[in-house]
Design a protein around this motif. Sequence first.
Motif, PDB file in Angstrom:
ATOM      1  N   THR A   1      19.705 -12.583   9.842  1.00 43.73           N
ATOM      2  CA  THR A   1      20.128 -12.378  11.240  1.00 43.73           C
ATOM      3  C   THR A   1      21.447 -13.071  11.550  1.00 43.73           C
ATOM      4  O   THR A   1      22.257 -12.555  12.325  1.00 43.73           O
ATOM      5  N   SER A   2      21.689 -14.207  10.932  1.00 42.28           N
ATOM      6  CA  SER A   2      22.924 -14.944  11.199  1.00 42.28           C
ATOM      7  C   SER A   2      24.137 -14.160  10.704  1.00 42.28           C
ATOM      8  O   SER A   2      25.123 -14.001  11.431  1.00 42.28           O
TER       9      SER A   2
ATOM     10  N   ALA B   1      24.450 -10.949  12.766  1.00 36.97           N
ATOM     11  CA  ALA B   1      24.947 -11.248  14.112  1.00 36.97           C
ATOM     12  C   ALA B   1      26.443 -11.544  14.080  1.00 36.97           C
ATOM     13  O   ALA B   1      27.189 -11.119  14.974  1.00 36.97           O
TER      14      ALA B   1
ATOM     15  N   GLN C   1      22.426 -12.823  17.996  1.00 41.03           N
ATOM     16  CA  GLN C   1      21.420 -13.274  17.013  1.00 41.03           C
ATOM     17  C   GLN C   1      20.071 -13.475  17.693  1.00 41.03           C
ATOM     18  O   GLN C   1      19.043 -13.080  17.152  1.00 41.03           O
TER      19      GLN C   1
END
Length: 127
Positions: A21-22, A25, A40
């Motif tokens: 996700t990091s 994002a 995120q």
Amino acid sequence: ELRKAIAKLPEIKVRYSTPDTSTMAAVLSEKLGVSKEVFQKELEESRRELERRLDAEHEEKERLKAQAQMLRGQLEQLQSQDTGRREEHQKLRERLETLESQSRVIPGERDKLQKEKELLQAEMERP
């Protein structure tokens, strides 16, 4: 040309893994002009919601499987009972036909038929 190129591709399976996700994002927030932290957070919440839905659907699917298995068992039991009833009904029908055929025989004839039956049985029992 495209078909030839596709035919030459190796036969490997595509493996998919959920992107971090990091990282996701960072890349998408930059392209969409949204703060990385907000993007995120929304992405993580969306994934959690999707997991909850998938878990609920899986539980429902398992419940339905169990219910279907139970219904199959009940159906087999009913079919077995039905077969037993049909067999019993057939035996009763045959017995009734026998009784009806005997009731049509004149009483004096009945005695004659009984003696003939006994003679035939004795004859069949001889070696």
